[in-house]
Design a protein around this motif. Structure first.
Motif, PDB file in Angstrom:
ATOM      1  N   VAL A 187      -3.728   0.814  -8.671  1.00 48.89           N
ATOM      2  CA  VAL A 187      -2.088   1.259  -9.766  1.00 48.89           C
ATOM      3  C   VAL A 187      -0.419   1.204  -9.652  1.00 48.89           C
ATOM      4  N   ALA A 188      -0.847   0.896  -8.006  1.00 48.74           N
ATOM      5  CA  ALA A 188       0.339   1.312  -7.443  1.00 48.74           C
ATOM      6  C   ALA A 188       0.762  -0.343  -7.320  1.00 48.74           C
ATOM      7  N   ILE A 189       0.199  -1.302  -7.541  1.00 53.32           N
ATOM      8  CA  ILE A 189      -0.197  -3.074  -8.118  1.00 53.32           C
ATOM      9  C   ILE A 189       0.986  -3.221  -8.930  1.00 53.32           C
ATOM     10  N   HIS A 190       0.620  -2.171 -10.230  1.00 52.72           N
ATOM     11  CA  HIS A 190       0.876  -2.649 -11.322  1.00 52.72           C
ATOM     12  C   HIS A 190       1.679  -1.904 -11.932  1.00 52.72           C
ATOM     13  N   LEU A 191       2.020  -0.263 -11.161  1.00 48.67           N
ATOM     14  CA  LEU A 191       3.693   0.020 -10.651  1.00 48.67           C
ATOM     15  C   LEU A 191       4.200  -0.566 -10.064  1.00 48.67           C
ATOM     16  N   ALA A 192       4.870  -1.599  -8.644  1.00 51.03           N
ATOM     17  CA  ALA A 192       5.166  -2.331  -8.370  1.00 51.03           C
ATOM     18  C   ALA A 192       5.603  -3.449  -9.028  1.00 51.03           C
ATOM     19  N   CYS A 193       5.056  -3.824 -10.137  1.00 48.35           N
ATOM     20  CA  CYS A 193       5.123  -4.932 -11.090  1.00 48.35           C
ATOM     21  C   CYS A 193       6.030  -4.715 -12.141  1.00 48.35           C
ATOM     22  N   GLN A 194       5.722  -2.928 -12.759  1.00 52.80           N
ATOM     23  CA  GLN A 194       6.302  -2.841 -14.031  1.00 52.80           C
ATOM     24  C   GLN A 194       8.110  -2.497 -12.948  1.00 52.80           C
ATOM     25  N   ALA A 195       8.326  -1.491 -11.897  1.00 55.85           N
ATOM     26  CA  ALA A 195       9.068  -1.633 -11.639  1.00 55.85           C
ATOM     27  C   ALA A 195      10.154  -4.004 -11.780  1.00 55.85           C
ATOM     28  N   LEU A 196       9.499  -4.230 -11.100  1.00 51.68           N
ATOM     29  CA  LEU A 196      10.530  -5.650 -10.976  1.00 51.68           C
ATOM     30  C   LEU A 196      10.615  -5.833 -12.642  1.00 51.68           C
ATOM     31  N   LEU A 197       9.524  -5.554 -13.082  1.00 50.61           N
ATOM     32  CA  LEU A 197      10.193  -6.187 -14.829  1.00 50.61           C
ATOM     33  C   LEU A 197      10.911  -5.292 -15.142  1.00 50.61           C
ATOM     34  N   GLY A 198      11.705  -4.048 -14.815  1.00 51.43           N
ATOM     35  CA  GLY A 198      12.309  -3.178 -15.252  1.00 51.43           C
ATOM     36  C   GLY A 198      13.996  -3.616 -13.986  1.00 51.43           C
ATOM     37  N   HIS A 199      13.465  -4.280 -13.273  1.00 50.67           N
ATOM     38  CA  HIS A 199      14.947  -4.779 -12.538  1.00 50.67           C
ATOM     39  C   HIS A 199      14.966  -3.224 -11.679  1.00 50.67           C
ATOM     40  N   GLU A 200      14.621  -2.531 -11.116  1.00 48.52           N
ATOM     41  CA  GLU A 200      13.967  -1.447 -10.425  1.00 48.52           C
ATOM     42  C   GLU A 200      14.918  -1.523  -8.936  1.00 48.52           C
ATOM     43  N   CYS A 201      13.510  -2.744  -8.826  1.00 50.14           N
ATOM     44  CA  CYS A 201      14.346  -3.480  -7.469  1.00 50.14           C
ATOM     45  C   CYS A 201      14.239  -4.891  -7.627  1.00 50.14           C
ATOM     46  N   ASP A 202      13.743  -5.606  -6.023  1.00 52.44           N
ATOM     47  CA  ASP A 202      13.719  -6.523  -6.162  1.00 52.44           C
ATOM     48  C   ASP A 202      12.819  -7.543  -5.926  1.00 52.44           C
ATOM     49  N   MET A 203      11.947  -7.222  -4.921  1.00 48.14           N
ATOM     50  CA  MET A 203      11.105  -7.335  -4.137  1.00 48.14           C
ATOM     51  C   MET A 203      10.261  -5.618  -4.115  1.00 48.14           C
ATOM     52  N   ALA A 204       8.603  -5.914  -4.211  1.00 47.92           N
ATOM     53  CA  ALA A 204       7.724  -4.481  -4.222  1.00 47.92           C
ATOM     54  C   ALA A 204       6.976  -5.024  -3.806  1.00 47.92           C
ATOM     55  N   LEU A 205       6.345  -3.909  -2.703  1.00 46.58           N
ATOM     56  CA  LEU A 205       5.461  -3.943  -1.060  1.00 46.58           C
ATOM     57  C   LEU A 205       4.186  -2.509  -2.321  1.00 46.58           C
ATOM     58  N   ALA A 206       3.572  -2.801  -2.552  1.00 50.98           N
ATOM     59  CA  ALA A 206       2.143  -2.451  -2.794  1.00 50.98           C
ATOM     60  C   ALA A 206       1.501  -2.445  -2.143  1.00 50.98           C
ATOM     61  N   GLY A 207       0.310  -0.890  -1.861  1.00 56.47           N
ATOM     62  CA  GLY A 207      -0.757  -1.188  -0.923  1.00 56.47           C
ATOM     63  C   GLY A 207      -1.310   0.534  -0.587  1.00 56.47           C
ATOM     64  N   ALA A 208      -2.103   0.555   0.249  1.00 55.19           N
ATOM     65  CA  ALA A 208      -2.871   1.593   0.834  1.00 55.19           C
ATOM     66  C   ALA A 208      -4.124   2.362   2.061  1.00 55.19           C
ATOM     67  N   VAL A 209      -3.830   2.989   2.711  1.00 53.72           N
ATOM     68  CA  VAL A 209      -5.027   3.042   3.756  1.00 53.72           C
ATOM     69  C   VAL A 209      -5.686   4.551   3.494  1.00 53.72           C
ATOM     70  N   ALA A 210      -6.898   3.821   4.085  1.00 52.88           N
ATOM     71  CA  ALA A 210      -7.756   4.666   4.074  1.00 52.88           C
ATOM     72  C   ALA A 210      -8.536   4.624   5.956  1.00 52.88           C
ATOM     73  N   LEU A 211      -8.447   5.911   6.410  1.00 54.38           N
ATOM     74  CA  LEU A 211      -8.578   6.335   7.602  1.00 54.38           C
ATOM     75  C   LEU A 211      -9.040   7.602   8.169  1.00 54.38           C
ATOM     76  N   PRO A 212     -10.532   7.305   7.985  1.00 55.39           N
ATOM     77  CA  PRO A 212     -11.396   8.419   8.287  1.00 55.39           C
ATOM     78  C   PRO A 212     -10.924   9.704   9.644  1.00 55.39           C
ATOM     79  N   ILE A 213     -10.874  10.723   9.639  1.00 59.13           N
ATOM     80  CA  ILE A 213     -11.182  11.628  11.388  1.00 59.13           C
ATOM     81  C   ILE A 213     -12.629  12.420  11.212  1.00 59.13           C
ATOM     82  N   PRO A 214     -12.850  11.900  12.157  1.00 64.34           N
ATOM     83  CA  PRO A 214     -12.927  11.131  13.298  1.00 64.34           C
ATOM     84  C   PRO A 214     -13.142   9.284  12.902  1.00 64.34           C
ATOM     85  N   LEU A 215     -11.830   8.805  14.093  1.00 63.33           N
ATOM     86  CA  LEU A 215     -12.390   7.376  14.039  1.00 63.33           C
ATOM     87  C   LEU A 215     -13.762   6.558  13.817  1.00 63.33           C
TER      88      LEU A 215
END
Length: 832
Positions: A187-215
């Motif tokens: 979904v973040a990638i989808h939103l990043a594409c929309q932002a680029l198409l709408g010229h809200e930015c000129d490069m977009a970074l999209a992604g996520a992290v998952a790190l439960p505790i304990p490691l």
């Protein structure tokens, strides 16, 4: 492939990938594991689990599975790189620490330095639930009593994941945290594409992290749960019993395709269409999947992309390997594809290899599909033997590959789909296409300058070693592309080194040498450049013949000087400057004009490369070049003055210039339009800075012609201000060696051309000087250095973070309370 489909929506280019996922610290390692069918799942001993903090009674229970796909060293971080204090690093959610390092590497993978990027860079990101704050920080009594407890939220809350990354990397586009459970990163990638198409930015970074505790940890089996009893995820297999937990982070970098093509970016793949929807309430329960909604989101993405489903050769599925989820997903895909064709589209799921990365699952699946397109291979689906009969696979467009397969181009470009379905019903689908063919490279110069920088000598040595290994493994890489990516696409740090090489073999050898010399690597102080003109006394015919051949700016200026001098000389001064089978005339005026042309043209070449003098100094008639460059004389008058002065000096003999010829010379100068200097330079008459009144006074030039030159005094004047570096714009090191002989240690000195006995070509020496100036933190216009060549940005190893452990455990007694100042926000220097 065209840059715009028929519906007018511009495709989005994938220009960067970075990640740390189970079994792989880089995306290159990740692809090798996918291609080779590696299962990156770890099985832990009871002792490992208990030591990590899990209750013994839990991990020894027969319904506890001691397996997960984890990432190593997740408790470590390069705090100094990002300007963190040790205390700030310790109280930060490890997810946020991993994420910002991955963002930095994704930016580097684009070949763009964010501080020089012409446009706004956005961040769209999500993460797994924060467990560090409740299970570690707040479970530590000493931490709870400290003032740092009041500062913990901004370092831990999901709200600050994207904005903190933007802050630490100095990114000025939209920064938004996205949370839709398992579909978060797609979904973040989808939103990043929309932002680029709408010229809200000129490069977009999209992604996520998952790190439960304990490691590290496994999982208890729960009735109706999604996890597998045997510790293996088997998507689409008859024996599938669920998924397994996976840890990690993935970030992708996106740009509008037209922009990426214009900038010579390394385009890994192209996004043709994306779609997002939700299940609504027409399903068994909140966490249940919905076939109809999945089919609709996939069909919508196909429609947005404007591509027939028959042209899609691979689908990276959500593929959790659950008995309920897999049949629903395949049914939804089959409905969305809406074709009678059977068995033409490969079906896979990265979860078989690295587990279910929760919020990051969509991005890591996206990366797998992108890399499959880039490499032209379909990776195998591991842990698959017999199709789940509920899939009715032989009646669908899909098959499950069990070995790596070549993916040849057909009548249409290679295309892939990527799905991610979140618990709660937010579904996302992306349609990818292979990158357009890269244009042929324009031939580059024979030698290239590679530049490396880091915050520490140890990091720089590691960077050199990593780059050497990369070049050793990729024998198809163009060294000009490597050089340009390092020059224009990486941030400049205080510890700097450079090397000049002709090809990949030379580069690898030099990099290995550099990698072994970390202790000798130090910070080079910043410098201001002083142009030094040695005049006609040091002229050497043919000194710049190779530069004339290779550098159009230099050749253009030499030609211009030759045409201006021709009426006064009666011949072409290039006969005295460039190789010729005919000896040039023995003419002092011609020799002086040739020396002027060489030194003027070198100065203009350096200026075209972005190196502007903060000051200048010349010896003898070398001051005419300085005066012309400072705007005192125009070029035609300066050439004329040089020839006239040389003629008078040649007639004067050993006794110097008599008063009468000097007066005649002053009269000639009076015919020129003289203007105050716009760049400061040292007078050869006074040995100090020339005044505006002196520069425009004809009598000054008569004194300059007649009197002794005070170059040594001028050097001492220049040494009065630290941070200056002399650049000798002549054939050799006559003046730079004079600096060394006089012991003026405050001045560094470089030469633009090699001496006659240097055993090195002029172009290679020139590039080495470029590198040495860059090492002294002088800004270089690298695009101009490459001239008409248009090197491309390529993927190279990222910054070698110098990580160490930052960790607060629950009630270990290891945490020292912070003072009030330490607990408050602190200033820091951004990565430059």
């Amino acid at each position: 492939m065209t840059t715009e489909p028929e519906d007018g929506m511009e495709p989005i280019a994938v220009v960067g990938l970075a990640g740390r996922v189970p079994g792989a610290a880089t995306m290159a390692e990740f692809w090798r594991n996918q291609r080779d069918g590696v299962e990156s799942v770890t099985r832990f001993s009871t002792r490992q689990l208990v030591d990590a903090g899990w209750p013994a009674e839990m991990v020894t229970h027969p319904d506890y599975v001691p397996a997960a796909a984890v990432v190593g060293d997740a408790d470590q971080f390069d705090a100094e790189f990002f300007g963190y204090t040790a205390q700030q690093a310790e109280l930060s959610d490890p997810q946020q620490r991993l994420f910002v390092e991955c963002v930095w590497h994704a930016l580097e993978d684009t070949g763009h330095d964010p501080s020089r990027f012409d446009g706004a860079v956005g961040v769209y990101a999500g993460c797994f639930a924060n467990k560090y704050l409740p299970l570690n920080l707040l479970a530590n009594a000493r931490f709870r009593r400290s003032l740092a407890a009041f500062s913990a939220r901004p370092y831990n809350d999901k709200d600050f994941l994207a904005t903190r990354a933007a802050y630490l990397c100095n990114l000025r586009g939209p920064a938004m945290t996205v949370q839709t459970a398992c579909s978060t990163s797609l979904v973040a990638i989808h939103l990043a594409c929309q932002a680029l198409l709408g010229h809200e930015c000129d490069m977009a970074l999209a992604g996520a992290v998952a790190l439960p505790i304990p490691l590290i940890g496994g999982y208890p089996l729960v009735a109706g749960g999604i996890f597998a009893r045997d510790g293996h995820c088997r998507p689409f297999d008859a024996a599938a019993g669920g998924t397994i937990p996976g840890y990690g982070v993935t970030v992708v970098a996106l740009r509008r395709l037209s922009d990426a093509l214009a900038d010579g970016d390394h385009i890994r793949a192209v996004i043709r269409g994306t779609a997002v929807n939700n299940d609504g309430s027409t399903k068994f329960g909140f966490s249940a999947p919905n076939m109809q909604a999945q089919a609709e989101v996939i069909a919508t993405a196909h429609a947005v992309a404007g591509v027939p489903s028959e042209t899609i050769g691979y689908v990276e599925a959500h593929g959790t390997g659950t008995p309920l989820g897999d049949p629903i997903e395949v049914a939804g895909l089959t409905k969305a594809f809406d074709t009678r064709e059977r068995g033409f589209c490969a079906l896979g799921s990265v979860k078989a290899n690295v587990g279910h990365l929760d919020a990051a699952a969509g991005a890591v699946g996206f990366a797998r599909a992108v890399l499959a397109l880039e490499h032209g291979e379909i990776p195998p689906s591991i842990n698959f033997e017999t199709p789940n009969p509920a899939l009715v696979l032989d009646r669908t467009p899909f098959y499950v590959p069990t070995t790596v397969r070549p993916w040849p181009r057909g009548a249409t470009p290679r295309r892939a789909g990527v799905s991610a379905f979140g618990v709660g019903g937010t579904n996302a689908h992306v349609v990818l296409e292979e990158a357009p063919a890269r244009p042929d490279a324009v031939p580059a110069r024979g030698s290239q300058v590679l530049v490396l920088s880091a915050r520490t000598g140890k990091a720089l040595a590691a960077a050199a070693g990593n780059l050497a290994g990369h070049l050793d493994r990729h024998d198809d890489v163009d060294i000009a592309d490597v050089a340009y990516t390092l020059q224009a696409g990486r941030s400049g740090f205080p510890v700097r080194r450079h090397l000049v090489c002709r090809d990949r073999t030379e580069a690898v050898a030099a990099l290995h040498t550099l990698a072994g010399s970390a202790s000798a690597t130090g910070v080079v102080p910043a410098r201001q450049v002083v142009f030094v003109f040695p005049g006609s006394g040091s002229h050497r015919p043919d000194a710049a013949a190779e530069i004339y051949r290779d550098e159009p700016v230099f050749a253009e200026q030499v030609d211009r000087c030759a045409e201006l001098a021709r009426p006064r000389l009666g011949y072409d001064l290039r006969r005295l400057l460039l190789p010729s089978t005919v000896d040039g005339p023995d003419d002092p005026g011609g020799g002086a004009a040739a020396a002027f042309a060489l030194q003027w043209s070198l100065a203009r070449l350096w200026q075209s490369w972005g190196v502007e003098p903060a000051a200048m100094i010349g010896v003898g008639d070398g001051e005419y070049v300085a005066a012309c460059l400072a705007g005192v004389l125009d070029l035609a008058d300066a050439v004329d003055l040089t020839i006239a002065g040389a003629g008078i000096r040649s007639r004067a003999g050993a006794d110097g210039v008599p008063d009468l010829p000097a007066a005649e010379f002053a009269g000639e100068v009076a015919g020129y339009e003289l203007k105050p200097p716009q760049v400061p330079y040292i007078s050869g008459v006074t040995g100090t800075w020339i005044g505006p009144e002196e520069a425009v006074e004809p009598a000054y030039w008569a004194r300059h012609l007649r009197g002794p030159d005070r170059f040594a005094d001028g050097l001492r004047e220049l040494a009065g201000e630290r941070g200056r570096i002399l650049l000798e714009l002549g054939p050799g090191r006559v003046l730079t060696e004079a600096v060394a002989r006089q012991g003026i240690t405050e001045l560094a000195a470089l030469s633009a051309l090699p001496p006659a006995d240097a055993g090195r070509s002029g172009p290679a020496h020139l590039l080495d000087t470029v590198g040495r100036l860059w090492q002294s933190t002088v800004d270089i216009n690298w695009d101009a250095v490459h001239g008409t060549a248009r090197p491309r940005r390529v993927s190279l190893p990222g910054y070698p973070f110098q990580r160490r452990r930052y960790w607060i455990g629950p009630d270990t007694g290891s945490y020292e309370p912070l003072g009030l100042e330490e607990a408050s926000w602190t200033s820091r220097s951004l990565p430059s």
